[in-house]
Structure formats: C-alpha cells, structure tokens
Design an enzyme around this catalytic site. Structure first.
Site, PDB file in Angstrom:
ATOM      1  N   HIS A 187      -4.811   2.584   1.771  1.00  0.00           N
ATOM      2  CA  HIS A 187      -6.495   2.461   2.898  1.00  0.00           C
ATOM      3  C   HIS A 187      -7.646   3.368   2.255  1.00  0.00           C
ATOM      4  CE1 HIS A 187      -2.544   2.542   5.746  1.00  0.00           C
ATOM      5  NE2 HIS A 187      -2.994   0.923   5.762  1.00  0.00           N
ATOM      6  N   HIS A 232       3.200  -9.551   7.482  1.00  0.00           N
ATOM      7  CA  HIS A 232       2.309  -9.036   8.816  1.00  0.00           C
ATOM      8  C   HIS A 232       1.637  -9.184   7.859  1.00  0.00           C
ATOM      9  CE1 HIS A 232       0.601  -5.253   9.409  1.00  0.00           C
ATOM     10  NE2 HIS A 232       0.457  -4.518   7.945  1.00  0.00           N
ATOM     11  N   GLU A 289      -1.763  -7.528   7.169  1.00  0.00           N
ATOM     12  CA  GLU A 289      -2.481  -6.459   6.017  1.00  0.00           C
ATOM     13  C   GLU A 289      -2.699  -7.280   5.120  1.00  0.00           C
ATOM     14  OE1 GLU A 289      -1.027  -2.857   6.962  1.00  0.00           O
ATOM     15  OE2 GLU A 289      -3.516  -1.670   6.029  1.00  0.00           O
ATOM     16  N   ASP A 307      -2.978  -5.952   2.218  1.00  0.00           N
ATOM     17  CA  ASP A 307      -2.313  -5.867   1.202  1.00  0.00           C
ATOM     18  C   ASP A 307      -1.017  -7.165   0.691  1.00  0.00           C
ATOM     19  OD1 ASP A 307      -1.213  -4.817   3.236  1.00  0.00           O
ATOM     20  OD2 ASP A 307      -0.254  -3.010   2.394  1.00  0.00           O
ATOM     21  N   HIS A 346       3.565  -2.012  10.969  1.00  0.00           N
ATOM     22  CA  HIS A 346       2.428  -0.660  11.972  1.00  0.00           C
ATOM     23  C   HIS A 346       1.503  -1.704  12.017  1.00  0.00           C
ATOM     24  CE1 HIS A 346      -0.585  -0.311   8.382  1.00  0.00           C
ATOM     25  NE2 HIS A 346      -0.735   0.916   9.295  1.00  0.00           N
ATOM     26  N   ASP A 365       6.420  -3.565   6.574  1.00  0.00           N
ATOM     27  CA  ASP A 365       6.372  -2.415   6.052  1.00  0.00           C
ATOM     28  C   ASP A 365       7.431  -0.971   6.060  1.00  0.00           C
ATOM     29  OD1 ASP A 365       4.062  -2.421   5.285  1.00  0.00           O
ATOM     30  OD2 ASP A 365       3.003  -2.157   7.080  1.00  0.00           O
ATOM     31  N   TYR A 385       5.519   8.372   3.340  1.00  0.00           N
ATOM     32  CA  TYR A 385       5.286   7.286   3.584  1.00  0.00           C
ATOM     33  C   TYR A 385       5.428   6.916   5.038  1.00  0.00           C
ATOM     34  CZ  TYR A 385       5.051   1.777   4.139  1.00  0.00           C
ATOM     35  OH  TYR A 385       4.689   1.076   4.568  1.00  0.00           O
ATOM     36  N   HIS A 387       7.105  -2.647   0.404  1.00  0.00           N
ATOM     37  CA  HIS A 387       6.589  -1.491  -0.790  1.00  0.00           C
ATOM     38  C   HIS A 387       7.563  -1.377  -1.112  1.00  0.00           C
ATOM     39  CE1 HIS A 387       2.134  -2.287   0.272  1.00  0.00           C
ATOM     40  NE2 HIS A 387       2.322  -1.679   1.616  1.00  0.00           N
TER      41      HIS A 387
HETATM   42 FE1  FEO Z   1       0.594  -2.234   7.296  1.00  0.00          FE
HETATM   43 FE2  FEO Z   1       1.339  -2.328   3.725  1.00  0.00          FE
HETATM   44  O1  FEO Z   1       0.564  -3.349   5.567  1.00  0.00           O
END
Ligand code: FEO
Length: 398
Positions: free
Chosen positions: A23, A79, A81, A83, A147, A166, A194, A227
């Site tokens: 982030h 998702h 995001e 990443d 998330h 996530d 996390y 992840h």
């Molecule tokens: Fe909410 Fe790993 O992105």
C-alpha cells in the site's frame, strides 16, 4: 512461475521476496509477499487474477510459455486492486475480446483504473456459475468490503478449492506454496499481521460472511488466497478468522509511547512495573512509536486486551508518531479493548486530554482516572505514583 496445484489447477503467480512496504509505504511486510494467480482448466481455460506492475512482463511471458494468452477463454477478476489487476491491462491489449467475469463494483474499479469502457464485462453475483466444461465449474460468491466493495470469491467444486481473494491471505513468501510445508507459527504470525492491518476494519462483515459461506456447506479441501500460502488445512485459518473477527484479545497489554528527554519513557517503565506487580499472568509489551514498525505495533494492539498510550505535551498537542498511530487505530475500529493515557508535560498540561479524546474516538473503553500526567522530570515519588497507576490499570483489566 508455474506450479501444479491439482490436475486442473495451476499456480501462475509471482513471489515478491524483496518487498518491504505495501500500500505504498503504509504497511510493512516482514518477508515480502506474493501475487497469486491461478489457471483453472476444463474444456475451457479460466485465468483468475493477475499480478502487480513490477512482475507484469514476466507474468505475460510465463503465460505465453505455458498455456498462451490466446488460449485463455475467460478472465476472472476477484478483486480490482492493482496488486492483482495491474496486468489485466497487458492481457486485454493482447486479447481485447476476452470476456471478463467480475462483480458490478469491480467494473467500476476497473474502468476507474484503465478508463476502458469497451471491454467485454460479464457481471456476476453470488451463486452465478461459469461452466468450463469437462465437469469444471466456478461458482462466484460476493464478499464486498473484504477488502474492497468489488471483492468476490470463486469456488471450484471439482477439486474443492475456494479461491478466496484477499481474505485468508498473508504477506509471506515461500517456495513451498502449501501451508503443510511451511512453519505454521511463522505463517500464523504473518496471517494475524495481515488480518490486523488489512482486514480488521471489516471484522463485522467477516463475521457475517463467514457464517454465510459456512452455511453453504461447501466441501473445502484448499483455500487459495490472493496473497501468500495455499491453505491445505483450511479449517485452521477459518477457525482463526472466526476468533479474530469477534473482538479478539489475548492476555496481553501493550504500552506505546514517544518521548523527547526520556520523562515519558520513565513513566512507561514505572507503569509496566506496576502492571507486572499486580498481575503475574499478563504479558506486557512496550514500543516506542517513533522507532518501532507501526504495522507490528498495530498487530500487537490487535492481540491486546488493553493499551496504554503515552506522549509528552508537544505544541499544545502530542508527538506526531503517537498521533499517527492513534489515527491509524481509529480506522481499524477495534472493539472490546481498554485503554489509558500517560505522559510528561512542562508548562502546558494538555497531552492527556488529546490522547484520551483520540483513544475514545478509536473506540477504546477508558480507565478512570483516564490518564496520568507528570510535570517535567519524574521524581521517585512520581514514579511510585505511576506504579500505582499501572497496578490499578492491570486490576481493572483482569
Ligand atoms: Fe486488496 Fe491484495 O488487494
């Protein structure tokens, strides 16, 4: 990297061993992270998620050397995001026709990032299925705010795998991608870090969604998050999440402070002595917020039943490392935790009010008296008073 998960599922993600902040610079990672992407094969082929920008070219090259981008039939975005979604742009450049399966909110996020209105979006909701042929089918489960609003999971019944996005992840690296092959205590430490730093603000939603997902009675042999490690003992992390989302606390008190000329540090040490004298069972941890890792402090606060936060008065307020931490904690919306404030002051006794106001707005239950302020450099009598304060606080927390 390509790793066989089952006869029908391959891992095609990337391990980012050297990443130390996530982030942007907001969150620390002790041992890097992974950007997990999976290929699910029936008669048709689905690609689940992509990877972050530094690995985009490698990712495309890996896909070309395995299945080939032209052979992907469906793109699944759990998702949006960046990443997980950054390399979607590369894929769509090569395959502008490729159908994208995602939630309605993900369409908004994807358009917000890529500014491409013409992609072939297929909006899915909970319970919708995508048939890949040959007995392979993905069932989608929306999990908004775990998330981001766009989040969903995908369940692959044939091999009993839940692609969880996530949730259930960690910022953790290992060449062994399965939980049975890594040090479980190390893995749990990263999983709770996390959870505390990413998932905790949404604990009430975790609770509700866990109940919903468990009520589906899905057979889950593996949880494959976006992840970290694939859980081959899924009940372990499901049980942990059930605890963590429920006003979690251990028998731990965390003391966090910042100090200029050691007066507030001396008060912190005296309070700690008082706590230990009162309660032989409680664990006490102490951090200087100016020098310790903030993500690690947040993790310990998450584990704690109570916190003591200290700062001297500084420019009619408090030191910025403490203010930053308390603002961070406000965002985490932790519940069921107790707190008190402490610190030294010279000519303006203002720190305790600022600290207690911030603790209150972060949702902590405040000790009465709400804090202890010592003028200038503490005397031996002052330190005795601080020990007494620590004893009273420990008794209140027992
Ligand atoms: Fe909410 Fe790993 O992105």
């Amino acid at each position: 990297m390509s790793l066989k998960i089952t006869d029908n599922v391959d891992y095609v993600g990337k391990i980012d061993w050297t990443l130390r902040h996530f982030h942007g610079e907001q969150l620390s990672t002790s041992s890097g992270t992974t950007y997990n992407s999976y290929i699910v094969k029936g008669d048709k082929i689905a690609l689940i998620d992509t990877v972050w920008q530094p690995f985009a070219d490698e990712f495309i090259s890996d896909i070309e050397q395995t299945i080939g981008v032209n052979d992907i039939d469906y793109m699944i975005v759990l998702h949006a995001e960046q990443d997980h979604c950054y390399t979607l742009g590369h894929i769509m450049k090569l395959r502008p026709d490729l159908p994208i399966y995602c939630t309605a909110n993900a369409v908004k996020s994807i358009k917000g990032y890529f500014h491409n209105e013409n992609w072939n979006f297929n909006v899915v909701k909970t319970g919708d299925k995508l048939d890949l042929g040959n007995g392979s089918e993905l069932t989608f489960i929306e999990v908004p705010m775990l998330h981001w609003p766009d989040q969903m999971m995908a369940y692959y019944e044939k091999d009993e795998i839940l692609f969880s996005s996530d949730p259930f992840g960690e910022h953790y690296c290992s060449e062994f991608m399965f939980s049975e092959k890594v040090d479980l205590s190390e893995l749990e430490h990263e999983a709770i870090k996390y959870y505390a730093n990413i998932v905790a603000p949404y604990s009430n939603i975790v609770k509700k969604k866990l109940e919903e997902v468990l009520a589906l009675n899905l057979k889950i042999k593996m949880i494959a998050p976006s992840h970290g490690i694939i859980w081959t003992n899924p009940e372990y992390i499901i049980n942990k999440y059930a605890q963590w989302c429920n006003s979690y606390k251990e028998n731990l008190i965390t003391i966090v402070f910042d100090t200029m000329y050691k007066s507030t540090h001396k008060i912190a040490k005296a309070i700690k002595e008082g706590i230990i004298a009162q309660d032989k069972e409680v664990e006490v941890k102490m951090f200087n917020s100016a020098t310790a890792d903030i993500s690690d402090i947040v993790t310990e606060v998450f584990r704690s039943k109570a916190v003591l936060v200290g700062s001297p008065t500084y420019n009619s307020g408090i030191l910025h490392s403490v203010a930053g931490l308390l603002d961070e904690l406000r965002g985490f919306r932790l519940t069921g935790k107790k707190a008190a404030a402490f610190g030294s002051f010279g000519w303006a006794n203002m720190n305790i009010k600022v600290l207690t106001d911030m603790l209150k707005s972060a949702g902590f239950e405040l000790f009465e008296p709400t804090g202890i302020a010592i003028n200038w450099n503490p005397t031996q009598d002052n330190l005795t008073e601080c020990r007494q304060f620590g004893k009273g606080f420990a008794e209140w927390c027992m």
